[in-house]
Design an enzyme around this catalytic site. Sequence first.
Site, PDB file in Angstrom:
ATOM      1  N   ARG A  12     116.842  91.619 -39.890  1.00 29.51           N
ATOM      2  CA  ARG A  12     117.256  93.015 -40.095  1.00 29.51           C
ATOM      3  C   ARG A  12     116.219  93.751 -40.950  1.00 29.51           C
ATOM      4  O   ARG A  12     115.293  93.134 -41.479  1.00 29.51           O
ATOM      5  CB  ARG A  12     118.649  93.089 -40.731  1.00 29.51           C
ATOM      6  CG  ARG A  12     118.769  92.418 -42.091  1.00 29.51           C
ATOM      7  CD  ARG A  12     120.230  92.341 -42.517  1.00 29.51           C
ATOM      8  NE  ARG A  12     120.423  91.554 -43.719  1.00 29.51           N
ATOM      9  CZ  ARG A  12     120.655  92.075 -44.928  1.00 29.51           C
ATOM     10  NH1 ARG A  12     120.701  93.366 -45.082  1.00 29.51           N
ATOM     11  NH2 ARG A  12     120.840  91.278 -45.967  1.00 29.51           N
ATOM     12  N   GLY A  13     116.425  95.058 -41.050  1.00 33.24           N
ATOM     13  CA  GLY A  13     115.597  95.868 -41.950  1.00 33.24           C
ATOM     14  C   GLY A  13     114.112  95.867 -41.616  1.00 33.24           C
ATOM     15  O   GLY A  13     113.719  95.870 -40.443  1.00 33.24           O
ATOM     16  N   ILE A  14     113.312  95.845 -42.669  1.00 32.13           N
ATOM     17  CA  ILE A  14     111.857  95.909 -42.503  1.00 32.13           C
ATOM     18  C   ILE A  14     111.356  94.695 -41.716  1.00 32.13           C
ATOM     19  O   ILE A  14     110.495  94.816 -40.846  1.00 32.13           O
ATOM     20  CB  ILE A  14     111.176  95.982 -43.897  1.00 32.13           C
ATOM     21  CG1 ILE A  14     111.535  97.304 -44.591  1.00 32.13           C
ATOM     22  CG2 ILE A  14     109.675  95.834 -43.775  1.00 32.13           C
ATOM     23  CD1 ILE A  14     111.064  97.408 -46.037  1.00 32.13           C
ATOM     24  N   ARG A  34     119.832  83.790 -42.165  1.00 34.52           N
ATOM     25  CA  ARG A  34     120.668  82.854 -42.938  1.00 34.52           C
ATOM     26  C   ARG A  34     122.044  82.715 -42.308  1.00 34.52           C
ATOM     27  O   ARG A  34     123.046  82.641 -43.009  1.00 34.52           O
ATOM     28  CB  ARG A  34     120.787  83.329 -44.383  1.00 34.52           C
ATOM     29  CG  ARG A  34     119.489  83.178 -45.146  1.00 34.52           C
ATOM     30  CD  ARG A  34     119.675  83.511 -46.601  1.00 34.52           C
ATOM     31  NE  ARG A  34     120.111  84.891 -46.775  1.00 34.52           N
ATOM     32  CZ  ARG A  34     120.519  85.411 -47.928  1.00 34.52           C
ATOM     33  NH1 ARG A  34     120.551  84.670 -49.005  1.00 34.52           N
ATOM     34  NH2 ARG A  34     120.903  86.676 -47.997  1.00 34.52           N
ATOM     35  N   ASP A  48     116.768  79.303 -45.615  1.00 31.66           N
ATOM     36  CA  ASP A  48     116.973  79.906 -46.931  1.00 31.66           C
ATOM     37  C   ASP A  48     115.694  79.637 -47.719  1.00 31.66           C
ATOM     38  O   ASP A  48     115.365  78.470 -47.986  1.00 31.66           O
ATOM     39  CB  ASP A  48     118.192  79.271 -47.617  1.00 31.66           C
ATOM     40  CG  ASP A  48     118.500  79.937 -48.940  1.00 31.66           C
ATOM     41  OD1 ASP A  48     117.566  80.454 -49.586  1.00 31.66           O
ATOM     42  OD2 ASP A  48     119.677  79.931 -49.341  1.00 31.66           O
ATOM     43  N   VAL A  49     114.976  80.692 -48.082  1.00 31.93           N
ATOM     44  CA  VAL A  49     113.668  80.492 -48.715  1.00 31.93           C
ATOM     45  C   VAL A  49     113.756  79.924 -50.128  1.00 31.93           C
ATOM     46  O   VAL A  49     112.733  79.570 -50.718  1.00 31.93           O
ATOM     47  CB  VAL A  49     112.800  81.781 -48.702  1.00 31.93           C
ATOM     48  CG1 VAL A  49     112.506  82.237 -47.293  1.00 31.93           C
ATOM     49  CG2 VAL A  49     113.426  82.887 -49.541  1.00 31.93           C
ATOM     50  N   TYR A 140     113.241  92.164 -60.340  1.00 36.73           N
ATOM     51  CA  TYR A 140     112.647  92.536 -59.042  1.00 36.73           C
ATOM     52  C   TYR A 140     111.169  92.896 -59.200  1.00 36.73           C
ATOM     53  O   TYR A 140     110.317  92.425 -58.434  1.00 36.73           O
ATOM     54  CB  TYR A 140     113.447  93.708 -58.467  1.00 36.73           C
ATOM     55  CG  TYR A 140     113.031  94.155 -57.086  1.00 36.73           C
ATOM     56  CD1 TYR A 140     113.375  93.412 -55.960  1.00 36.73           C
ATOM     57  CD2 TYR A 140     112.321  95.339 -56.903  1.00 36.73           C
ATOM     58  CE1 TYR A 140     113.013  93.838 -54.677  1.00 36.73           C
ATOM     59  CE2 TYR A 140     111.960  95.771 -55.634  1.00 36.73           C
ATOM     60  CZ  TYR A 140     112.312  95.017 -54.525  1.00 36.73           C
ATOM     61  OH  TYR A 140     111.956  95.444 -53.262  1.00 36.73           O
ATOM     62  N   ILE A 173     112.248 102.821 -48.248  1.00 36.30           N
ATOM     63  CA  ILE A 173     112.378 102.680 -46.801  1.00 36.30           C
ATOM     64  C   ILE A 173     113.870 102.647 -46.450  1.00 36.30           C
ATOM     65  O   ILE A 173     114.663 102.017 -47.175  1.00 36.30           O
ATOM     66  CB  ILE A 173     111.709 101.348 -46.333  1.00 36.30           C
ATOM     67  CG1 ILE A 173     110.360 101.100 -47.041  1.00 36.30           C
ATOM     68  CG2 ILE A 173     111.570 101.325 -44.811  1.00 36.30           C
ATOM     69  CD1 ILE A 173     109.267 102.083 -46.766  1.00 36.30           C
TER      70      ILE A 173
HETATM   71  P1  NDP Z   1     117.321  94.014 -46.417  1.00 33.17           P
HETATM   72  O1  NDP Z   1     118.243  93.854 -47.556  1.00 33.17           O
HETATM   73  O2  NDP Z   1     117.667  94.938 -45.292  1.00 33.17           O
HETATM   74  O3  NDP Z   1     116.959  92.577 -45.790  1.00 33.17           O
HETATM   75  C1  NDP Z   1     116.594  91.514 -46.625  1.00 33.17           C
HETATM   76  C2  NDP Z   1     116.210  90.344 -45.766  1.00 33.17           C
HETATM   77  O4  NDP Z   1     115.869  89.235 -46.619  1.00 33.17           O
HETATM   78  C3  NDP Z   1     117.376  89.882 -44.893  1.00 33.17           C
HETATM   79  O5  NDP Z   1     116.871  89.439 -43.667  1.00 33.17           O
HETATM   80  C4  NDP Z   1     117.931  88.705 -45.693  1.00 33.17           C
HETATM   81  O6  NDP Z   1     118.615  87.751 -44.917  1.00 33.17           O
HETATM   82  C5  NDP Z   1     116.631  88.113 -46.226  1.00 33.17           C
HETATM   83  N1  NDP Z   1     116.886  87.196 -47.338  1.00 33.17           N
HETATM   84  C6  NDP Z   1     117.411  87.478 -48.557  1.00 33.17           C
HETATM   85  N2  NDP Z   1     117.502  86.363 -49.295  1.00 33.17           N
HETATM   86  C7  NDP Z   1     117.028  85.346 -48.533  1.00 33.17           C
HETATM   87  C8  NDP Z   1     116.863  83.953 -48.725  1.00 33.17           C
HETATM   88  N3  NDP Z   1     117.210  83.339 -49.861  1.00 33.17           N
HETATM   89  N4  NDP Z   1     116.340  83.223 -47.722  1.00 33.17           N
HETATM   90  C9  NDP Z   1     115.976  83.803 -46.556  1.00 33.17           C
HETATM   91  N5  NDP Z   1     116.114  85.109 -46.305  1.00 33.17           N
HETATM   92  C10 NDP Z   1     116.636  85.885 -47.287  1.00 33.17           C
HETATM   93  O7  NDP Z   1     115.944  94.443 -47.076  1.00 33.17           O
HETATM   94  P2  NDP Z   1     114.727  95.325 -46.558  1.00 33.17           P
HETATM   95  O8  NDP Z   1     114.508  95.138 -45.107  1.00 33.17           O
HETATM   96  O9  NDP Z   1     114.882  96.666 -47.120  1.00 33.17           O
HETATM   97  O10 NDP Z   1     113.547  94.621 -47.383  1.00 33.17           O
HETATM   98  C11 NDP Z   1     112.655  93.669 -46.833  1.00 33.17           C
HETATM   99  C12 NDP Z   1     111.582  93.392 -47.873  1.00 33.17           C
HETATM  100  O11 NDP Z   1     110.928  94.610 -48.213  1.00 33.17           O
HETATM  101  C13 NDP Z   1     112.147  92.834 -49.176  1.00 33.17           C
HETATM  102  O12 NDP Z   1     111.266  91.876 -49.693  1.00 33.17           O
HETATM  103  C14 NDP Z   1     112.198  94.050 -50.080  1.00 33.17           C
HETATM  104  O13 NDP Z   1     112.127  93.696 -51.424  1.00 33.17           O
HETATM  105  C15 NDP Z   1     110.977  94.808 -49.609  1.00 33.17           C
HETATM  106  N6  NDP Z   1     111.004  96.229 -49.916  1.00 33.17           N
HETATM  107  C16 NDP Z   1     112.000  97.044 -49.435  1.00 33.17           C
HETATM  108  C17 NDP Z   1     111.984  98.389 -49.743  1.00 33.17           C
HETATM  109  C18 NDP Z   1     113.013  99.340 -49.249  1.00 33.17           C
HETATM  110  O14 NDP Z   1     112.970 100.503 -49.657  1.00 33.17           O
HETATM  111  N7  NDP Z   1     113.924  98.971 -48.387  1.00 33.17           N
HETATM  112  C19 NDP Z   1     110.928  98.958 -50.583  1.00 33.17           C
HETATM  113  C20 NDP Z   1     109.938  98.026 -51.018  1.00 33.17           C
HETATM  114  C21 NDP Z   1     109.992  96.714 -50.682  1.00 33.17           C
HETATM  115  P3  NDP Z   1     120.200  87.883 -44.644  1.00 33.17           P
HETATM  116  O15 NDP Z   1     120.371  88.853 -43.513  1.00 33.17           O
HETATM  117  O16 NDP Z   1     120.598  86.506 -44.302  1.00 33.17           O
HETATM  118  O17 NDP Z   1     120.813  88.373 -45.921  1.00 33.17           O
END
Ligand code: NDP
Length: 234
Positions: A12-14, A34, A48-49, A140, A173
């Site tokens: 999901r997300g980025i 996960r 899980d990282v 963070y 984002i």
């Molecule tokens: P989301 O919260 O939408 O997604 C986070 C992702 O990380 C999910 O796929 C989640 O998996 C995964 N994740 C979290 N913990 C673990 C773990 N222990 N093991 C494996 N996977 C894990 O975040 P974004 O898409 O917004 O962010 C992606 C990256 O970009 C992050 O590193 C964030 O810090 C960075 N970022 C985001 C910004 C923003 O504005 N959105 C700005 C700057 C940086 P699951 O679906 O299972 O929870």
Amino acid sequence: MSRTVLVTGGNRGIGLAIAQAFAKQGDRVAITHRGSGAPDGIFGVRCDVTDSESVDAAFAAVEAEFGPVEVLVANAGITDDTLLLRMSEEQFTRVLDTNLTGAYRCAKRASSKMLRAKWGRMIFISSVVGLSGGPGQVNYAASKAGLVGVARSITRELGTRNITANVVAPGFIETDMTAVLSDERRAEILKSIPAGRMASPEEVAAVVTWLAGDSAGYISGAVIPVDGGMGMGH
Ligand code: NDP
């Protein structure tokens, strides 16, 4: 030339936008999740990282499907914001364990195969906050700043083997992570962004795919902001 790409947190997300951008250009793309499963058309592995064995098993599954990971995008990340005075050690270490140590686990696992192939790309998704700091984000920001040291040290260790390691530092984002912000906080943040808007995940993905390509082979140890001018290049 198509490559084998692994995006952590690509469900999901980025991460998902990054995975889709690589898939669109014809690469073999795997994502980690996960338990949510993989998005349609993308190969998913459970991971899980924070767990080295889980990381190892995920890489083994990708290798069995596509061969060694040539492009690693360490994207998985969490926030757990609160002011320093209230931040428990558990809150601090949990965020570090996911965002920073998790990236180290993946980079380490990827590096041996990249060394053998004498080619590799590691891209670490940091944040503008890693360099500027943010109230309530001691954990963070520390984790995201740490990724710069990781990428630069890898650059020095593996640079002669056609392996690059770079950091992408997004600003704000539109994803689940920022959807939780209050309207007030959102308005405050928007005021600090010269572009006057948040970005889409696809705008981050475009920079990541470019860094992974052959044309970016001489860029390493860099921090590339995708923040609408928020960090002014830092
Ligand atoms: P989301 O919260 O939408 O997604 C986070 C992702 O990380 C999910 O796929 C989640 O998996 C995964 N994740 C979290 N913990 C673990 C773990 N222990 N093991 C494996 N996977 C894990 O975040 P974004 O898409 O917004 O962010 C992606 C990256 O970009 C992050 O590193 C964030 O810090 C960075 N970022 C985001 C910004 C923003 O504005 N959105 C700005 C700057 C940086 P699951 O679906 O299972 O929870």
